[in-house]
Design an enzyme around this catalytic site. Sequence first.
Site, PDB file in Angstrom:
ATOM      1  N   THR A   1      -2.037   3.842  -1.220  1.00  0.00           N
ATOM      2  CA  THR A   1      -3.208   3.389  -0.478  1.00  0.00           C
ATOM      3  C   THR A   1      -3.588   1.955  -0.845  1.00  0.00           C
ATOM      4  OG1 THR A   1      -4.642   4.433  -2.118  1.00  0.00           O
ATOM      5  CG2 THR A   1      -4.131   5.702  -0.162  1.00  0.00           C
ATOM      6  N   THR A   2      -3.422   1.602  -2.122  1.00  0.00           N
ATOM      7  CA  THR A   2      -3.729   0.233  -2.514  1.00  0.00           C
ATOM      8  C   THR A   2      -2.701  -0.711  -1.902  1.00  0.00           C
ATOM      9  OG1 THR A   2      -4.490   1.164  -4.602  1.00  0.00           O
ATOM     10  CG2 THR A   2      -4.343  -1.207  -4.485  1.00  0.00           C
TER      11      THR A   2
ATOM     12  N   ASP B   1      -7.834   4.709  -7.630  1.00  0.00           N
ATOM     13  CA  ASP B   1      -7.229   5.123  -6.374  1.00  0.00           C
ATOM     14  C   ASP B   1      -7.836   4.371  -5.185  1.00  0.00           C
ATOM     15  OD1 ASP B   1      -5.551   7.236  -4.980  1.00  0.00           O
ATOM     16  OD2 ASP B   1      -7.483   7.502  -4.002  1.00  0.00           O
TER      17      ASP B   1
ATOM     18  N   ASP C   1      -1.807  12.895  -5.985  1.00  0.00           N
ATOM     19  CA  ASP C   1      -0.929  11.810  -5.514  1.00  0.00           C
ATOM     20  C   ASP C   1       0.505  12.116  -5.904  1.00  0.00           C
ATOM     21  OD1 ASP C   1      -3.066  10.439  -4.552  1.00  0.00           O
ATOM     22  OD2 ASP C   1      -2.832   8.661  -5.810  1.00  0.00           O
TER      23      ASP C   1
HETATM   24  P1  ADP Z   1      -0.943   2.583  -4.725  1.00  0.00           P
HETATM   25  O1  ADP Z   1      -2.336   3.008  -4.399  1.00  0.00           O
HETATM   26  O2  ADP Z   1      -0.430   1.608  -3.724  1.00  0.00           O
HETATM   27  O3  ADP Z   1      -0.036   3.723  -4.966  1.00  0.00           O
HETATM   28  P2  ADP Z   1      -0.693   2.068  -7.532  1.00  0.00           P
HETATM   29  O4  ADP Z   1      -1.743   1.484  -8.393  1.00  0.00           O
HETATM   30  O5  ADP Z   1      -0.371   3.501  -7.684  1.00  0.00           O
HETATM   31  O6  ADP Z   1      -1.093   1.737  -6.045  1.00  0.00           O
HETATM   32  O7  ADP Z   1       0.614   1.197  -7.758  1.00  0.00           O
HETATM   33  C1  ADP Z   1       1.819   1.501  -7.157  1.00  0.00           C
HETATM   34  C2  ADP Z   1       2.868   0.463  -7.467  1.00  0.00           C
HETATM   35  O8  ADP Z   1       3.097   0.370  -8.873  1.00  0.00           O
HETATM   36  C3  ADP Z   1       4.212   0.847  -6.848  1.00  0.00           C
HETATM   37  O9  ADP Z   1       4.723  -0.257  -6.157  1.00  0.00           O
HETATM   38  C4  ADP Z   1       5.076   1.185  -8.053  1.00  0.00           C
HETATM   39  O10 ADP Z   1       6.434   0.909  -7.836  1.00  0.00           O
HETATM   40  C5  ADP Z   1       4.485   0.307  -9.106  1.00  0.00           C
HETATM   41  N1  ADP Z   1       4.801   0.743 -10.483  1.00  0.00           N
HETATM   42  C6  ADP Z   1       4.660   1.972 -11.029  1.00  0.00           C
HETATM   43  N2  ADP Z   1       5.088   1.976 -12.324  1.00  0.00           N
HETATM   44  C7  ADP Z   1       5.496   0.726 -12.602  1.00  0.00           C
HETATM   45  C8  ADP Z   1       6.017   0.076 -13.766  1.00  0.00           C
HETATM   46  N3  ADP Z   1       6.204   0.709 -14.918  1.00  0.00           N
HETATM   47  N4  ADP Z   1       6.306  -1.246 -13.658  1.00  0.00           N
HETATM   48  C9  ADP Z   1       6.076  -1.908 -12.509  1.00  0.00           C
HETATM   49  N5  ADP Z   1       5.602  -1.366 -11.402  1.00  0.00           N
HETATM   50  C10 ADP Z   1       5.309  -0.066 -11.425  1.00  0.00           C
HETATM   51 MG    MG Z   2      -0.089   5.165  -6.450  1.00  0.00          MG
END
Ligand code: ADP
Ligand code: MG
Length: 519
Positions: free
Chosen positions: A94-95, A61, A386
Amino acid sequence: MGGQPMFILNEDSQRTEGKDAQTSNISAGKAISESVRTTLGPRGMDKMLVSDSGDVVITNDGATILEEMEIEHPAAQMIVEVAQTQEEEVGDGTTTASVLAGELLKQAEDLLDDDVHPTTIVEGYHEAASLAQDAIDAEVLDADVDEETLRKVAETSMTGKGTGDVAAEDLAETVVGAIQHVEADAGVVRNNITVRTQTGGSSSATELVEGVIVDEEAAHENMPRSVENAAIAVVDNDVDLKESSIDAEYNITEVDQLDQAIEAEEKELRSYVDKLEDVGAKVVFATGDIADRAKAFLAKRGILAFESVGDDDAKSIANATGASRAGSVDDLEAADLGEADEVSVEKFSDDELAFVEGGAAAEAVTVFARGGTEHVTDELERALNDSLDVVTAALDQGGVVPGAGATEIAAAAHIRDEAASIEGRKQLAVEAFADAVDVLPRTLAANTGMDPIDALVDLRSEFENEGIAGLISEGQTGIVGNPIEYGILDPAAVKQEAVESATEAATMIVRIDDVIAAE
Ligand code: ADP
Ligand code: MG
């Protein structure tokens, strides 16, 4: 003045000006954003953060990582704030927000090298950000945000998180169940959902409890372990003698007097227990102590009691069951009692927990998260929170957009289209913003083990042909496709907030050309 030097700053102050100030701030901001990059997306890796005192946090996170890093550089701290704002406003992304902020800084650095003036960069970035918002709005799916959509949003936010042995699909079901329970006409009452963790057991035992769970154990071993149709008293006091104990108060000279004293005390304690029984309480939560003899009386009468109940727990029990907190047993009236279908005590390894379920209590729900170790339950808790936040945002703040980088690809394309008609050097800044947005799909690709440049080229051509293109992570690799077909959906609010907070931080840093630090 006679040639005397004039000091306007304290001698110990450190001053960095012009290009040096810009370079140092931008580098610091970039470095921070760089540090969370590898955690983005479902194939993102986790970080292990070890504090001075040896405490270990393992997480994926962004906000948690940046917070745990205890960053001191002021410009770097601004990127940390981007993550914090994102967390507060929408609870996820957040990322995404910090990676975007870092890339906006990187692009700004190149523009500064090409002698584009900082204010031109700032204007261009603001204009591009507003174009990005338009593009995000345009990507919002038309269809109603129904239960299935919510489940997809919940699952998307949890894919790739360290949630133990439980499938994201099952967790998503629990999350959506919790949200539906607290959904009101005016929106989701998110505060009525609590995530409670308990180690020992597998994460697949994670369940939704319709009510509240508090960390309290029965006051006496002979008390019932479970009470159905429970009338509940919450007492903000001790259940004990008003005057203090025998040796302090009585001057005992004869055995007779001692007996009398003991009897008087028993009578007083019994009167409290009588009172509780008379008003109809079957379960008692007291914030103070309960006298040992009173516990035994209560147990004998089949009343389940808890002592030294924390103030927060007392508050949530009262809220959940409709009980009014009484100042003392004397003040308690039947009308003060709350009610629940069942109050039960359950043992989990060394801990005992009280479950207050059903009835009026069911207005509040608890996601009871299980896992083998604390590291697992902690990360599960973050992932669940989240996920609860994104589902709330999808319902209450303007719908959902395709995930997997597709919305970013569309936004960058829209910004580039519009950039052509923007005059002067500002055009360069607007285009640079579009390039910065590309960092998100590029990073998703890199974290999936693909070549980010090749992936970007493929994504753009797929977008040209199909009007939508995301980088779907499936098993070990990524494929270019339509995220909607794969059920990868994010709330629009997460993307909007990320653009807003990243732009704000980056433009603020770019505008600084003088850093004066007091000793
Ligand atoms: P954040 O802290 O920004 O939420 P995450 O590590 O949760 O970072 O990543 C979020 C991103 O991952 C989003 O842009 C979401 O659309 C993407 N995502 C989630 N599942 C998948 C998947 N199966 N394939 C590709 N992208 C995905
Ligand atoms: Mg996320």
